[in-house]
Design an enzyme around this catalytic site. Structure first.
Site, PDB file in Angstrom:
ATOM      1  N   LYS A   1       0.828  -1.211   0.000  1.00  0.00           N
ATOM      2  CA  LYS A   1       0.000   0.000   0.000  1.00  0.00           C
ATOM      3  C   LYS A   1       0.859   1.257   0.000  1.00  0.00           C
ATOM      4  O   LYS A   1       0.593   2.201  -0.744  1.00  0.00           O
ATOM      5  CB  LYS A   1      -0.944  -0.038   1.197  1.00  0.00           C
ATOM      6  CG  LYS A   1      -1.825   1.178   1.355  1.00  0.00           C
ATOM      7  CD  LYS A   1      -2.997   0.910   2.266  1.00  0.00           C
ATOM      8  CE  LYS A   1      -2.624   0.197   3.536  1.00  0.00           C
ATOM      9  NZ  LYS A   1      -1.664   0.946   4.384  1.00  0.00           N
TER      10      LYS A   1
ATOM     11  N   THR B   1       3.899   1.482  -1.061  1.00  0.00           N
ATOM     12  CA  THR B   1       4.577   1.529  -2.357  1.00  0.00           C
ATOM     13  C   THR B   1       3.679   2.135  -3.421  1.00  0.00           C
ATOM     14  O   THR B   1       4.112   2.977  -4.221  1.00  0.00           O
ATOM     15  CB  THR B   1       5.010   0.104  -2.779  1.00  0.00           C
ATOM     16  OG1 THR B   1       5.876  -0.435  -1.773  1.00  0.00           O
ATOM     17  CG2 THR B   1       5.732   0.114  -4.113  1.00  0.00           C
TER      18      THR B   1
ATOM     19  N   ARG C   1       2.688   8.216   6.943  1.00  0.00           N
ATOM     20  CA  ARG C   1       2.978   8.031   8.364  1.00  0.00           C
ATOM     21  C   ARG C   1       4.470   7.741   8.559  1.00  0.00           C
ATOM     22  O   ARG C   1       5.151   7.311   7.648  1.00  0.00           O
ATOM     23  CB  ARG C   1       2.172   6.853   8.926  1.00  0.00           C
ATOM     24  CG  ARG C   1       0.675   7.065   8.929  1.00  0.00           C
ATOM     25  CD  ARG C   1      -0.048   5.789   9.342  1.00  0.00           C
ATOM     26  NE  ARG C   1       0.196   4.705   8.403  1.00  0.00           N
ATOM     27  CZ  ARG C   1       0.071   3.420   8.693  1.00  0.00           C
ATOM     28  NH1 ARG C   1      -0.275   3.039   9.904  1.00  0.00           N
ATOM     29  NH2 ARG C   1       0.293   2.499   7.786  1.00  0.00           N
TER      30      ARG C   1
ATOM     31  N   LYS D   1       7.070  -6.835  10.295  1.00  0.00           N
ATOM     32  CA  LYS D   1       6.271  -6.137   9.290  1.00  0.00           C
ATOM     33  C   LYS D   1       7.111  -5.309   8.330  1.00  0.00           C
ATOM     34  O   LYS D   1       6.793  -5.158   7.163  1.00  0.00           O
ATOM     35  CB  LYS D   1       5.229  -5.234   9.985  1.00  0.00           C
ATOM     36  CG  LYS D   1       4.335  -4.471   9.013  1.00  0.00           C
ATOM     37  CD  LYS D   1       3.361  -3.596   9.761  1.00  0.00           C
ATOM     38  CE  LYS D   1       2.546  -2.740   8.795  1.00  0.00           C
ATOM     39  NZ  LYS D   1       3.346  -1.722   8.130  1.00  0.00           N
TER      40      LYS D   1
ATOM     41  N   ALA E   1      -3.054   1.156  12.624  1.00  0.00           N
ATOM     42  CA  ALA E   1      -4.502   1.167  12.397  1.00  0.00           C
ATOM     43  C   ALA E   1      -5.213   0.034  13.119  1.00  0.00           C
ATOM     44  O   ALA E   1      -6.421   0.114  13.334  1.00  0.00           O
ATOM     45  CB  ALA E   1      -4.802   1.096  10.904  1.00  0.00           C
TER      46      ALA E   1
ATOM     47  N   PHE F   1      -3.346  -0.583   7.052  1.00  0.00           N
ATOM     48  CA  PHE F   1      -4.015  -1.862   6.825  1.00  0.00           C
ATOM     49  C   PHE F   1      -5.193  -1.737   5.857  1.00  0.00           C
ATOM     50  O   PHE F   1      -5.149  -0.930   4.924  1.00  0.00           O
ATOM     51  CB  PHE F   1      -4.418  -2.502   8.155  1.00  0.00           C
ATOM     52  CG  PHE F   1      -3.245  -2.863   9.023  1.00  0.00           C
ATOM     53  CD1 PHE F   1      -2.253  -3.711   8.558  1.00  0.00           C
ATOM     54  CD2 PHE F   1      -3.117  -2.343  10.301  1.00  0.00           C
ATOM     55  CE1 PHE F   1      -1.150  -4.039   9.354  1.00  0.00           C
ATOM     56  CE2 PHE F   1      -2.023  -2.665  11.097  1.00  0.00           C
ATOM     57  CZ  PHE F   1      -1.043  -3.518  10.620  1.00  0.00           C
TER      58      PHE F   1
ATOM     59  N   PHE G   1       2.453  -8.338  -9.321  1.00  0.00           N
ATOM     60  CA  PHE G   1       3.635  -9.128  -9.025  1.00  0.00           C
ATOM     61  C   PHE G   1       3.989  -9.947 -10.265  1.00  0.00           C
ATOM     62  O   PHE G   1       3.127 -10.233 -11.099  1.00  0.00           O
ATOM     63  CB  PHE G   1       3.388 -10.061  -7.827  1.00  0.00           C
ATOM     64  CG  PHE G   1       3.404  -9.365  -6.494  1.00  0.00           C
ATOM     65  CD1 PHE G   1       4.448  -9.551  -5.612  1.00  0.00           C
ATOM     66  CD2 PHE G   1       2.371  -8.516  -6.114  1.00  0.00           C
ATOM     67  CE1 PHE G   1       4.470  -8.899  -4.385  1.00  0.00           C
ATOM     68  CE2 PHE G   1       2.375  -7.860  -4.892  1.00  0.00           C
ATOM     69  CZ  PHE G   1       3.435  -8.062  -4.021  1.00  0.00           C
TER      70      PHE G   1
ATOM     71  N   TRP H   1       6.350  -0.671  -8.221  1.00  0.00           N
ATOM     72  CA  TRP H   1       7.519  -1.252  -7.557  1.00  0.00           C
ATOM     73  C   TRP H   1       8.649  -1.415  -8.569  1.00  0.00           C
ATOM     74  O   TRP H   1       9.800  -1.076  -8.302  1.00  0.00           O
ATOM     75  CB  TRP H   1       7.174  -2.619  -6.947  1.00  0.00           C
ATOM     76  CG  TRP H   1       8.292  -3.185  -6.102  1.00  0.00           C
ATOM     77  CD1 TRP H   1       8.447  -3.052  -4.756  1.00  0.00           C
ATOM     78  CD2 TRP H   1       9.417  -3.968  -6.559  1.00  0.00           C
ATOM     79  NE1 TRP H   1       9.595  -3.694  -4.338  1.00  0.00           N
ATOM     80  CE2 TRP H   1      10.202  -4.262  -5.428  1.00  0.00           C
ATOM     81  CE3 TRP H   1       9.831  -4.450  -7.807  1.00  0.00           C
ATOM     82  CZ2 TRP H   1      11.387  -5.006  -5.513  1.00  0.00           C
ATOM     83  CZ3 TRP H   1      11.017  -5.185  -7.891  1.00  0.00           C
ATOM     84  CH2 TRP H   1      11.778  -5.464  -6.744  1.00  0.00           C
TER      85      TRP H   1
END
Length: 556
Positions: free
Chosen positions: A71, A73, A94, A105, A273, A301, A381, A409
C-alpha cells in the site's frame, strides 16, 4: 535483483531546500535536519491560509496477508505518477515505528522504485518524533507515580490508573509488569505495563492536533486515572501538560523528504490502524493540501480499519473531504482470502481468486458508503497471470468502479500513469460528496453496532461484563459523545483473524472500552489485539548490520 535499500542507496537525492522550493517553501519556512530532510514551520499554514486546498486522495487496501500488500509503495508510486503527468503533487505518509522495523512487518517507506528517501533515516529515528512522544508519555507516567509517592493529594486509586508507559520497540516482556518494588524509597508497588509508542494517546493527539497549543490542551485532557471516590483524574490535575508540550515543540512540525524521483513527501505521525487510528497528522495533510494541487495519503491496513478511521475520525476533526479512495489489491492476497495455501499463492489459479475477491467486493461497498469515488489498483507481481488480471478487471467493471494495473515497484512513477489518469478523471468530475458513517452523538453501543454491521458485515456485538461497566463509567462522566476507534485484527473483516474473505454470521466481541479524552475518541478493544507486540522467532534485526564505512545493510 537489488534490494529496497540498495535501490535507495543508489538513487540521486536533491538537497531538501530544492524539494521545498518545488512546493513554494523558502529557507525561512523550513528547519534543516541535515542535507536531505527538514521540518516545516507551522507558520506556513497561516501564510497559505487564503490559498485554495489541493485535492485529497486516500490510498487504502483489502485485508492484507501477513506479508503486506504494498500500500505504501502504491501511495509513493502514485504520487510520482501524478507529478509525471504534470500535477503538482505532495505525498503525505505516516512515520515508521522501530518495533515493526526490527520485527516482522517492515518499515513504511515504500519499496522498489517507489520509495521515500533517505529510507535509512526515515526508518531509523528520523527526526526524533517517536522519541519525543515516548518521553512526553513517560513524563506523565512518572508524574502519576511521583504524585502518589509524595502524598497523593488527588487521592489517585493506584488500582485504577488508566495511563501506561510506552516504548518504541516490540518487547512482550513489558506488557504486564510491577513497578515500585524495592521498598518505600521506590514508591508504592502497583501493577503497570508498557504499550508500543504508536499506540500511545500522545501519538493520537499529535496526529489530531491543529497547533502546539491545541496539542498542549489535548494532553491536559488525558484521563489518567480514577480517584478513591470514583471520580476522573486528568493530566491537567497533575499540571505537567506544559512540560509535555515542551518536549513536543519540534515533534509537532511535519517532516519533509522526497521520493526516489524527487517528488515532495511529508511524513508525520505514525499510529497503527489495528490498535490506533492509523493516519498521519492532520497538520501534515492540511499543509500538503496548501502546497500541492493533489495530495496522496494513506491509512493503515485494510479499508475496514485505516480507511474507516481516516474517514470517521480524522476527516471529522480535520474537516477534510477526500475526493477519491484507491483500494490496493494483490492477486496473491485475494487468493489467500479464497483459501489458497502459502505455497500455491504464486501459481495461477482463478478458482481461488474467484472466492477471495469477495473481500475486495466488501471493501468497495464500504468505501461507497462515504459517497466518494473509488478506484481499484492491482499491485502487480511477476507471478500474476494475464487471466487473473483480466478476472479482476472484469469484476471491477461489473461493480461499476475503475481499475488500473500498477507496476510502481518495478517502474516507479511510470508504472502508475494509468492509475493517475483515472484518479484525475474522477477528481475533475467533482461527483464526490463525502459524509461520515455515523454521528458522534450516537450512544457508544450504537456506534460500535453501526461499524460492525456496515463495515465489517457482522450480525451484532457481544459486550463483556467488563466492557459494559466501562461504557457506563464513560457515559457517567460525559465523555461518550466522541467517535470510536475500534482495535481489531487487520487480517479479517471480523475480529477473528482466521475468518478470511467476506465472512458472515459472526458477532464481534468487545472486551474493553476506554476513553482517549485528549485525542477525542473512544477506544474499543476486540479479539486479542496486542498494544505491545512481540518479536518473531527470527526478527528482521538479525539480518541488519552496519560496516566500517557506515553503510547500512539488510534494512529491507
Amino acid at each position: 535483483m537489488k534490494t529496497d535499500i540498495e535501490i535507495a542507496q543508489s538513487s540521486k537525492m536533491e538537497p531538501i531546500v530544492n524539494i521545498a522550493e518545488k512546493i513554494g517553501l523558502g529557507e525561512g519556512d523550513i528547519e534543516l535536519y541535515g542535507k536531505y530532510k527538514c521540518k516545516i514551520s507551522l507558520d506556513v499554514l497561516e501564510k497559505k491560509k487564503a490559498e485554495k486546498d489541493g485535492k485529497l486522495v486516500l490510498v487504502t487496501a483489502i485485508n492484507p496477508t501477513p506479508a503486506g500488500e504494498g500500500k505504501s509503495t502504491v501511495t509513493v508510486g502514485l504520487g510520482q505518477a501524478l507529478w509525471n503527468i504534470g500535477k503538482k503533487t505532495v505525498i503525505a505518509l505516516r512515520e515508521p515505528s522501530l518495533g515493526p522495523v526490527f520485527g516482522i512487518k517492515g518499515g513504511a517507506a515504500g519499496g522498489g522504485h517507489s520509495q521515500v528517501i533517505p529510507m535509512e533515516d526515515i526508518n531509523l529515528h528520523f527526526t526524533g518524533d517517536m522519541h519525543a512522544i515516548t518521553c512526553a508519555n513517560n513524563l506523565l507516567s512518572a508524574a502519576i507515580d511521583n504524585h502518589i509517592h509524595q502524598g497523593n493529594s488527588l487521592k489517585i486509586d493506584s488500582r485504577r490508573i488508566m495511563f501506561k508507559r510506552v516504548l518504541d520497540m516490540n518487547d512482550r516482556a513489558l506488557r504486564d509488569i510491577v513497578v515500585g518494588m524495592g521498598g518505600k524509597i521506590n514508591g508504592f508497588v502497583r501493577q503497570d505495563g508498557f504499550m508500543i509508542t504508536v499506540a500511545s494517546e500522545i501519538m493520537a493527539i499529535l496526529c489530531l492536533a491543529t497547533d502546539l497549543m491545541d496539542l498542549k490542551n489535548r494532553m491536559g485532557n488525558i484521563l489518567v486515572a480514577y480517584n478513591l471516590d470514583n471520580e476522573p483524574v486528568y493530566c491537567r490535575d497533575l499540571d505537567v501538560q506544559g512540560a509535555m508540550a515542551l518536549l513536543m515543540k519540534d515533534a509537532v512540525k511535519p517532516n519533509l523528504v522526497q521520493t526516489l524521483e524527487n517528488t515532495p513527501a511529508i511524513i508525520h505521525g505514525g499510529p497503527f490502524a489495528n490498535i490506533a487510528h492509523g493516519c498521519n497528522s492532520i497538520l501534515a495533510t492540511k499543509m500538503a493540501m496548501k502546497l500541492g494541487d493533489y495530495v496522496i495519503t494513506e491509512a493503515g491496513f485494510g479499508a475496514d480499519l485505516g480507511a474507516e478511521k481516516f474517514l470517521d475520525i480524522k476527516c471529522r476533526y480535520g474537516d477534510l473531504k477526500p475526493e477519491c479512495v484507491v483500494i490496493v489489491a494483490t492477486i496473491r492476497a485475494l487468493k489467500h482470502h479464497g483459501g489458497s495455501s502459502r505455497d500455491e499463492l504464486t501459481t495461477p489459479n482463478v478458482e481461488y481468486l474467484s472466492k477471495g475477491i469477495e473481500n475486495l467486493e466488501k471493501q468497495i461497498e464500504n468505501i461507497k458508503k462515504y459517497n466518494v469515488g473509488v478506484v481499484v489498483a492491482i499491485n502487480k507481481f511477476i507471478t500474476d497471470s494475464d487471466e487473473e488480471v483480466k478476472f479482476i478487471e472484469d469484476f471491477c467493471m461489473k461493480q461499476g468502479v475503475e481499475v488500473a494495473l500498477t507496476e510502481v515497484w518495478e517502474k516507479g512513477g511510470n508504472g502508475g500513469i494509468e492509475l493517475a489518469k483515472k484518479i484525475v478523471d474522477i477528481v475533475e468530475k467533482g461527483d464526490s460528496d463525502f459524509k461520515c458513517l455515523y454521528s458522534e452523538n450516537e450512544t457508544i453501543k450504537d456506534k460500535i453496532e453501526i461499524v460492525t454491521r456496515e463495515i465489517y458485515g457482522g450480525d451484532g456485538v457481544v459486550f463483556t461484563k467488563n466492557a459494559e461497566k466501562q461504557i457506563e463509567e464513560i457515559e457517567k462522566i460525559g465523555l461518550d459523545k466522541m467517535p470510536i476507534c475500534i482495535a481489531k485484527t487487520q487480517y479479517s473483516l471480523s475480529d477473528n483473524p482466521t475468518l478470511l474473505g467476506k465472512p458472515s454470521g459472526f458477532k464481534v466481541t468487545v472486551r474493553e472500552v476506554k476513553v482517549s479524552s485528549g485525542a477525542g475518541f473512544i477506544v474499543v478493544l476486540t479479539g486479542d489485539v496486542m498494544t505491545m507486540p512481540g518479536l518473531p522467532k527470527v526478527p528482521a534485526a538479525n539480518r541488519m548490520d552496519i560496516n566500517k564505512e557506515g553503510t547500512i545493510v539488510g534494512l529491507f
